[in-house]
Design an enzyme around this catalytic site. Sequence first.
Site, PDB file in Angstrom:
ATOM      1  N   ASP A  27       0.640  -1.222  -0.073  1.00 58.03           N
ATOM      2  CA  ASP A  27      -0.060   0.328   0.909  1.00 58.03           C
ATOM      3  C   ASP A  27       0.992   1.461   0.402  1.00 58.03           C
ATOM      4  OD1 ASP A  27      -1.473   2.368   0.281  1.00 58.03           O
ATOM      5  OD2 ASP A  27      -2.941   0.674   1.443  1.00 58.03           O
ATOM      6  N   HIS A  28       1.094   2.007  -0.920  1.00 55.05           N
ATOM      7  CA  HIS A  28       1.981   2.810  -1.328  1.00 55.05           C
ATOM      8  C   HIS A  28       2.030   3.999  -0.067  1.00 55.05           C
ATOM      9  CE1 HIS A  28      -0.729   5.101  -3.962  1.00 55.05           C
ATOM     10  NE2 HIS A  28      -0.150   6.239  -3.865  1.00 55.05           N
ATOM     11  N   HIS A  58      -5.807   2.563   1.734  1.00 51.45           N
ATOM     12  CA  HIS A  58      -5.031   4.003   1.862  1.00 51.45           C
ATOM     13  C   HIS A  58      -5.792   4.706   2.697  1.00 51.45           C
ATOM     14  CE1 HIS A  58      -3.146   3.003  -2.124  1.00 51.45           C
ATOM     15  NE2 HIS A  58      -3.663   3.437  -2.752  1.00 51.45           N
TER      16      HIS A  58
HETATM   17  C1  BG6 Z   1      -3.683   4.845  -6.255  1.00 52.80           C
HETATM   18  C2  BG6 Z   1      -4.974   4.887  -6.836  1.00 52.80           C
HETATM   19  O1  BG6 Z   1      -3.439   3.838  -5.440  1.00 52.80           O
HETATM   20  O2  BG6 Z   1      -3.580   6.064  -4.938  1.00 52.80           O
HETATM   21  C3  BG6 Z   1      -4.967   6.769  -7.500  1.00 52.80           C
HETATM   22  O3  BG6 Z   1      -4.963   3.846  -7.410  1.00 52.80           O
HETATM   23  C4  BG6 Z   1      -4.714   7.575  -6.759  1.00 52.80           C
HETATM   24  O4  BG6 Z   1      -6.545   6.674  -8.137  1.00 52.80           O
HETATM   25  C5  BG6 Z   1      -2.986   7.426  -6.633  1.00 52.80           C
HETATM   26  O5  BG6 Z   1      -4.545   8.388  -7.185  1.00 52.80           O
HETATM   27  C6  BG6 Z   1      -3.111   8.331  -5.172  1.00 52.80           C
HETATM   28  O6  BG6 Z   1      -1.429   8.255  -4.641  1.00 52.80           O
HETATM   29  P1  BG6 Z   1      -1.059   9.416  -4.224  1.00 52.80           P
HETATM   30  O7  BG6 Z   1       0.226   8.371  -3.723  1.00 52.80           O
HETATM   31  O8  BG6 Z   1      -0.473  10.564  -5.378  1.00 52.80           O
HETATM   32  O9  BG6 Z   1      -2.081  10.503  -2.561  1.00 52.80           O
END
Ligand code: BG6
Length: 492
Positions: free
Chosen positions: A190-191, A253
């Site tokens: 989960d980034h 997230h």
């Molecule tokens: C991803 C989603 O996991 O996270 C995207 O699939 C989203 O739809 C993105 O835009 C948002 O990540 P960050 O790091 O730009 O907030």
Amino acid sequence: MHSLVVMPNQPADSCIFVIFGASGDLTRRKLLPAIYNLAESGHLPASFAIVGVARDAMDDAAFRTLMRERVLHAEGEPLEADKWNPIEQRLHYLHGEFDDGALYQQLAQTLAHLQAEHGLPPNYLFYFAIPPEMFGTVGRHLADAGLTHEQDGWRRVIIEKPFGYDLASARALQAELAVGLQESQIYRIDHYLGKETVQNILAFRFANGIFEPIWNRRYVDHVQMTVAEEEGIGTRGAYYDRAGALRDMVQNHMFQVLTLVAMEPPISFKAEDVRDEKVKVLHAVAPITEDDVRRHVVRAQYDGYRTEKKVAPESRTETFAALRLFIDSWRWAGVPIYLRTGKRLPKRSTEIAVQFKRAPYALFRQTMVRALNPNVLLIRIQPDEGISLAFHAKEPGPFEKLGNVTMDFSYSEYFKAEPSTGYETLLFDAMTGDQTLFHRMDIVEAGWRIVEPILGTWAKDSRSPVPQYDPGSWGPAEADLLIEQDGRAWRS
Ligand code: BG6
């Protein structure tokens, strides 16, 4: 022990990093730049190789050139030769169909060859940067080819989201993976958990004595979290139209960040202790009934979404979701948690506001003070990462007049940190066998269990129109009503 506590000044375990989906967006925008950043910070293993696997026909030389260009682009400045060249020399490429057993035989030979050539241990880290419907297939083929069996070195698999489409499909995928992999080998990424500011929530709460005593229902009025994006769905229509905001952002997230905000102190920072506390938060979320969905959950679509590429012209997929939930625990009972996320909102901003109860007004009755604003602790995840605390102060002058002021901590001003992709910590942790920041299966299941009644009720209400909102606005009026009917307001 997670790097949050001990930031090891040593490289990760020597290994071979195998990326399935190596010609895709994630590899060039995040994974390779993250590998380069790990080399810069001295955390890349001393002996290391990368094998990219994808469908496009390409040889090693072409792959190397392509990756060099992309990393250069991501860095925005010339690459340091002593850091990039050793990576480049060990970049290899294999092409084939992911459902073809021969590809995995070929991969096994390549891995054996690289081990012999560079004296590498048989530690393999597989990254599934591929369409979710391929996760199970690749997992099964790896197992069939004997590549997941840990008899000499370690074998780990990093799986991108989404993990399933609902509870049943998540379990089915898990069953497929479990044929060849133990839970200790599966790293569900989960980034958001790779973001420094998200990781800092634990440090903020548990390394400072002053916040924990007031972090509960006696002092906290409510918590609100917004994940706003300015961008629309871009070229991801095929994926997004099947997912929607609830699956794409909330179930993973946002719930992950919520668990960090709401969890009890773990008994240690070991992976299982942290994850045990996180899952308890999700288990304690009060079940959402159909009636709750209709009154306390909002979905909406930005105007123009249905004409985006690869989106169904009659699509009912939500690009905005807002909901109110409760955590039925001793600490949080009765404290509403408001979550809101959407695409094509006015700005990119992720923040969590912990709003405290107001001070009693009585003392100021005879003064010019009209109202007391509550204290708010604002955790800014991105951009402009930091934490601020809003409080009252007396304005200078002969009258009792209060001003709202803030104490502000800004990451970029304080720690002059190098920009990162957010994947560095996660890759490093996977290479060192630390699962703290990855989802355990029970966490995934708990997340699905919370959102399933919402998805179910929406599916039933398939005749009622999905509210639309203007791109660049803060979503539909219903989202404001959701919080205003409780006498509260969104922060922006
Ligand atoms: C991803 C989603 O996991 O996270 C995207 O699939 C989203 O739809 C993105 O835009 C948002 O990540 P960050 O790091 O730009 O907030």
